[in-house]
Design an enzyme around this catalytic site. Structure first.
Site, PDB file in Angstrom:
ATOM      1  N   LYS A  77      10.455  -7.036   4.548  1.00  0.00           N
ATOM      2  CA  LYS A  77       8.861  -7.065   4.158  1.00  0.00           C
ATOM      3  C   LYS A  77       8.440  -8.008   4.831  1.00  0.00           C
ATOM      4  O   LYS A  77       7.876  -9.201   3.763  1.00  0.00           O
ATOM      5  CB  LYS A  77       8.459  -6.580   2.681  1.00  0.00           C
ATOM      6  CG  LYS A  77       6.587  -5.945   3.351  1.00  0.00           C
ATOM      7  CD  LYS A  77       6.314  -5.644   1.732  1.00  0.00           C
ATOM      8  CE  LYS A  77       4.916  -4.592   1.913  1.00  0.00           C
ATOM      9  NZ  LYS A  77       4.666  -4.045   0.581  1.00  0.00           N
TER      10      LYS A  77
ATOM     11  N   GLU B 276      12.277   1.089  -1.625  1.00  0.00           N
ATOM     12  CA  GLU B 276      13.110   2.389  -1.975  1.00  0.00           C
ATOM     13  C   GLU B 276      12.753   3.387  -1.481  1.00  0.00           C
ATOM     14  O   GLU B 276      13.500   4.433  -1.126  1.00  0.00           O
ATOM     15  CB  GLU B 276      13.753   1.675  -3.732  1.00  0.00           C
ATOM     16  CG  GLU B 276      14.150   1.206  -4.074  1.00  0.00           C
ATOM     17  CD  GLU B 276      12.958  -0.203  -3.964  1.00  0.00           C
ATOM     18  OE1 GLU B 276      11.652  -0.406  -3.395  1.00  0.00           O
ATOM     19  OE2 GLU B 276      12.962  -1.092  -5.167  1.00  0.00           O
TER      20      GLU B 276
ATOM     21  N   TYR C 106      21.682   5.929  20.016  1.00  0.00           N
ATOM     22  CA  TYR C 106      20.727   4.856  18.725  1.00  0.00           C
ATOM     23  C   TYR C 106      19.313   4.980  19.259  1.00  0.00           C
ATOM     24  O   TYR C 106      17.955   4.548  18.371  1.00  0.00           O
ATOM     25  CB  TYR C 106      21.471   3.557  19.087  1.00  0.00           C
ATOM     26  CG  TYR C 106      21.569   3.009  20.024  1.00  0.00           C
ATOM     27  CD1 TYR C 106      20.581   2.587  21.109  1.00  0.00           C
ATOM     28  CD2 TYR C 106      23.238   2.660  20.959  1.00  0.00           C
ATOM     29  CE1 TYR C 106      21.320   1.851  22.596  1.00  0.00           C
ATOM     30  CE2 TYR C 106      24.067   2.284  22.048  1.00  0.00           C
ATOM     31  CZ  TYR C 106      22.217   2.009  23.175  1.00  0.00           C
ATOM     32  OH  TYR C 106      23.066   1.878  24.583  1.00  0.00           O
TER      33      TYR C 106
ATOM     34  N   GLU D 174      -3.210  -3.288   0.166  1.00  0.00           N
ATOM     35  CA  GLU D 174      -1.819  -2.724   1.126  1.00  0.00           C
ATOM     36  C   GLU D 174      -2.337  -1.557   1.240  1.00  0.00           C
ATOM     37  O   GLU D 174      -1.684  -1.175   2.851  1.00  0.00           O
ATOM     38  CB  GLU D 174      -0.705  -2.869   0.248  1.00  0.00           C
ATOM     39  CG  GLU D 174      -0.314  -4.293  -0.255  1.00  0.00           C
ATOM     40  CD  GLU D 174       1.385  -4.420  -0.490  1.00  0.00           C
ATOM     41  OE1 GLU D 174       1.793  -4.932   0.134  1.00  0.00           O
ATOM     42  OE2 GLU D 174       1.188  -4.275  -1.795  1.00  0.00           O
TER      43      GLU D 174
HETATM   44  N1  LIG Z   1      11.800  -3.580  -5.599  1.00  0.00           N
HETATM   45  C1  LIG Z   1      10.586  -4.000  -4.915  1.00  0.00           C
HETATM   46  N2  LIG Z   1       9.627  -4.776  -5.304  1.00  0.00           N
HETATM   47  C2  LIG Z   1       8.409  -4.587  -5.111  1.00  0.00           C
HETATM   48  C3  LIG Z   1       7.564  -4.240  -3.519  1.00  0.00           C
HETATM   49  C4  LIG Z   1       9.100  -2.368  -3.502  1.00  0.00           C
HETATM   50  O1  LIG Z   1       8.512  -2.009  -2.414  1.00  0.00           O
HETATM   51  N3  LIG Z   1      10.184  -2.585  -3.884  1.00  0.00           N
HETATM   52  N4  LIG Z   1       6.843  -4.104  -3.634  1.00  0.00           N
HETATM   53  C5  LIG Z   1       5.881  -4.927  -3.826  1.00  0.00           C
HETATM   54  C6  LIG Z   1       4.832  -5.328  -2.692  1.00  0.00           C
HETATM   55  O2  LIG Z   1       4.220  -4.437  -2.538  1.00  0.00           O
HETATM   56  C7  LIG Z   1       4.006  -6.490  -2.496  1.00  0.00           C
HETATM   57  O3  LIG Z   1       5.233  -5.802  -1.480  1.00  0.00           O
HETATM   58  C8  LIG Z   1       2.981  -7.353  -2.268  1.00  0.00           C
HETATM   59  O4  LIG Z   1       3.053  -8.084  -1.320  1.00  0.00           O
HETATM   60  C9  LIG Z   1       6.082  -5.809  -5.009  1.00  0.00           C
HETATM   61  N5  LIG Z   1       7.713  -5.887  -5.353  1.00  0.00           N
END
Ligand SMILES: Nc1nc2c(c(=O)[nH]1)N=C([C@H](O)[C@@H](O)CO)CN2
Length: 124
Positions: free
Chosen positions: A98, A73, A53, A21
């Site tokens: 995402k 987060e 905005y 990633e």
């Molecule tokens: N609470 C979260 N869980 C996950 C995150 C995140 O940013 N916050 N990120 C991932 C990985 O990067 C995922 O997006 C890969 O596909 C997994 N869990």
């Protein structure tokens, strides 16, 4: 409370916990609700009495491109804090989706809600 909102702001950036990633630009979709009183701007018809905005969207884009964090987060908290620093808003609700993070879901991501007092009280 009155709201100024942005829906579906798309920013391509690097974010994620896996090595693969960290080499790919991928889209994030932002939804924001900014708590404010719109009456002063309604009375004056002046931009200076409201929250621009367009400037809020620029701020979100700027941070999403610069921070490149592992977690959603981390990005959400940084954006919320910066919006309180730069704009006289009373509250913010920020959701980040995402797309494609995991298969077979309609949406996935996080949502946070913060009020200006949340930061003023603890002094962080
Ligand atoms: N609470 C979260 N869980 C996950 C995150 C995140 O940013 N916050 N990120 C991932 C990985 O990067 C995922 O997006 C890969 O596909 C997994 N869990």
């Amino acid at each position: 409370m009155d709201k100024i909102y942005i829906r579906g702001l798309k920013v391509e950036t690097i974010i994620g916990i896996y090595d693969w990633e960290r080499t790919l630009m991928r889209p994030l979709i932002f939804d924001l609700d900014l708590g404010t009183d719109t009456r002063p701007a309604a009375a004056s018809d002046r931009m200076r009495d409201s929250i621009d905005y367009a400037a809020v969207g620029d701020t979100v884009r700027e941070i999403a491109l610069a921070l490149k964090p592992e977690l959603l987060e981390t990005l959400a908290e940084k954006i919320a804090r910066t919006l309180f620093d730069r704009f006289p808003i009373l509250s913010v609700r920020l959701a980040i989706d995402k797309p494609g993070a995991i298969p077979d879901v309609k949406g996935i991501g996080i949502e946070i809600e913060r009020r200006r007092e949340d930061y003023a009280v603890c002094g962080r």
